[in-house]
Design a protein around this motif. Structure first.
Motif, short mmCIF file in Angstrom:
data_model
loop_
_atom_site.label_atom_id
_atom_site.label_comp_id
_atom_site.label_asym_id
_atom_site.label_seq_id
_atom_site.Cartn_x
_atom_site.Cartn_y
_atom_site.Cartn_z
N GLU A 1 0.85 -1.18 0.00
CA GLU A 1 0.00 0.00 0.00
C GLU A 1 0.89 1.24 0.00
O GLU A 1 1.85 1.32 0.76
CB GLU A 1 -0.91 0.03 1.22
CG GLU A 1 -1.92 1.17 1.19
CD GLU A 1 -2.82 1.21 2.41
OE1 GLU A 1 -3.98 1.63 2.24
OE2 GLU A 1 -2.38 0.84 3.51
N LEU A 2 0.56 2.18 -0.87
CA LEU A 2 1.26 3.45 -0.96
C LEU A 2 0.28 4.55 -0.61
O LEU A 2 -0.82 4.60 -1.17
CB LEU A 2 1.80 3.67 -2.38
CG LEU A 2 2.44 5.03 -2.66
CD1 LEU A 2 3.71 5.21 -1.83
CD2 LEU A 2 2.74 5.17 -4.15
N GLY A 3 0.67 5.42 0.31
CA GLY A 3 -0.19 6.54 0.70
C GLY A 3 0.58 7.84 0.65
O GLY A 3 1.77 7.88 0.97
N ILE A 4 -0.10 8.90 0.21
CA ILE A 4 0.51 10.23 0.21
C ILE A 4 -0.53 11.28 0.59
O ILE A 4 -1.72 11.11 0.36
CB ILE A 4 1.15 10.62 -1.15
CG1 ILE A 4 0.10 10.65 -2.27
CG2 ILE A 4 2.31 9.72 -1.50
CD1 ILE A 4 0.62 11.22 -3.59
N PHE B 1 1.82 11.15 -7.14
CA PHE B 1 3.13 11.41 -6.57
C PHE B 1 4.13 11.81 -7.65
O PHE B 1 4.91 12.76 -7.48
CB PHE B 1 3.64 10.19 -5.80
CG PHE B 1 5.06 10.32 -5.35
CD1 PHE B 1 5.40 11.16 -4.30
CD2 PHE B 1 6.07 9.62 -5.99
CE1 PHE B 1 6.72 11.31 -3.90
CE2 PHE B 1 7.38 9.76 -5.59
CZ PHE B 1 7.71 10.61 -4.54
N LYS B 2 4.10 11.11 -8.76
CA LYS B 2 5.03 11.36 -9.86
C LYS B 2 4.93 12.81 -10.36
O LYS B 2 5.94 13.40 -10.75
CB LYS B 2 4.74 10.37 -11.00
CG LYS B 2 5.74 10.38 -12.10
CD LYS B 2 5.40 9.29 -13.10
CE LYS B 2 6.27 9.42 -14.33
NZ LYS B 2 5.88 8.43 -15.34
N LEU C 1 12.08 4.30 1.76
CA LEU C 1 12.89 4.55 0.56
C LEU C 1 13.46 3.26 0.00
O LEU C 1 13.51 3.06 -1.22
CB LEU C 1 14.00 5.55 0.87
CG LEU C 1 13.54 6.97 1.19
CD1 LEU C 1 14.73 7.82 1.60
CD2 LEU C 1 12.79 7.59 0.03
N TYR C 2 13.90 2.38 0.89
CA TYR C 2 14.41 1.08 0.44
C TYR C 2 13.32 0.28 -0.26
O TYR C 2 13.54 -0.28 -1.34
CB TYR C 2 15.00 0.29 1.61
CG TYR C 2 15.46 -1.08 1.19
CD1 TYR C 2 16.63 -1.23 0.46
CD2 TYR C 2 14.71 -2.21 1.50
CE1 TYR C 2 17.05 -2.49 0.04
CE2 TYR C 2 15.12 -3.47 1.09
CZ TYR C 2 16.29 -3.60 0.36
OH TYR C 2 16.69 -4.84 -0.05
N MET C 3 12.15 0.22 0.35
CA MET C 3 11.05 -0.54 -0.25
C MET C 3 10.62 0.06 -1.59
O MET C 3 10.31 -0.67 -2.54
CB MET C 3 9.87 -0.65 0.71
CG MET C 3 10.10 -1.61 1.83
SD MET C 3 10.48 -3.27 1.18
CE MET C 3 10.30 -4.25 2.62
N LEU C 4 10.61 1.38 -1.68
CA LEU C 4 10.29 2.02 -2.96
C LEU C 4 11.37 1.74 -3.99
O LEU C 4 11.08 1.48 -5.16
CB LEU C 4 10.08 3.52 -2.76
CG LEU C 4 8.83 3.89 -1.97
CD1 LEU C 4 8.87 5.36 -1.58
CD2 LEU C 4 7.57 3.57 -2.77
N VAL D 1 11.08 2.71 -7.78
CA VAL D 1 10.55 4.06 -7.63
C VAL D 1 11.69 4.95 -7.15
O VAL D 1 12.28 4.69 -6.10
CB VAL D 1 9.37 4.10 -6.62
CG1 VAL D 1 8.95 5.55 -6.33
CG2 VAL D 1 8.20 3.28 -7.14
N GLN D 2 11.97 5.98 -7.92
CA GLN D 2 13.05 6.91 -7.58
C GLN D 2 12.44 8.15 -6.94
O GLN D 2 11.47 8.70 -7.45
CB GLN D 2 13.82 7.29 -8.83
CG GLN D 2 14.96 8.24 -8.56
CD GLN D 2 15.67 8.67 -9.83
OE1 GLN D 2 15.18 8.48 -10.93
NE2 GLN D 2 16.82 9.27 -9.67
#
Length: 163
Positions: free
Chosen positions: A21-24, A77-78, A96-99, A104-105
């Motif tokens: 899951e990604l949240g922003i 996000f992009k 950051l590691y998981m991304l 994902v940069q």
């Protein structure tokens, strides 16, 4: 300049695990929310019982999920992921590691609230997000301690309380 609060939920803590899951939450220069969202992300294996209990995310939630780079949250996000903006993450090395493992940069400048808290508050037994919310953020005296849901968007909103 925009500030992006970011959190991930993952399938675990190892190199074989991935973002589920990604949240922003995106804030404008006046710290007004201009976007708040999260998406489940496709993985190619089943979640462990421990992860399901910790996050409340089940394999059924991920059945129709898109790969992370195809989710609406990532695409939003992009749009903001550039050197003019800041991304705020609690315990950034992990997210950051998981991304990174999902290719994902991050181009934004990164602020890690865990590192900031360790520099500012030297007396804390725990620097977890929820402990900081309950011990640092001013709330009415009759307010019960908050709990953490371990869901990406909810944790971004908790992070907002620290700012």
């Amino acid at each position: 300049m925009f500030t992006i609060l970011l959190d991930t939920e993952t399938s675990g803590l190892t190199v074989n695990d991935r973002v589920v899951e990604l949240g922003i939450v995106i804030l404008d220069e006046n710290f007004q929310i201009v976007y708040s969202g999260s998406d489940y992300c496709k993985i190619n294996f089943k979640l462990s019982k421990e992860v399901i209990e910790y996050t409340g995310i089940h394999d059924s939630h991920l059945e129709n999920a898109k790969p992370i780079k195809e989710t609406n949250t990532y695409l939003k996000f992009k749009e903001y992921n550039n050197e003019n903006n800041i991304v705020v993450i609690h315990n950034s090395w992990f997210d950051l590691y998981m991304l990174y493992m999902s290719h994902v940069q991050i181009k934004c400048r990164v602020v890690d609230t865990l590192n900031c808290a360790r520099q500012i508050y030297h007396d804390k037994e725990s620097y977890s997000l929820i402990n900081l919310i309950n011990t640092v953020v001013e709330k009415p005296s009759d307010t019960k301690p908050m709990t953490q849901s371990h869901r990406a968007k909810d944790d971004c909103h908790l992070l907002l309380m620290l700012l």
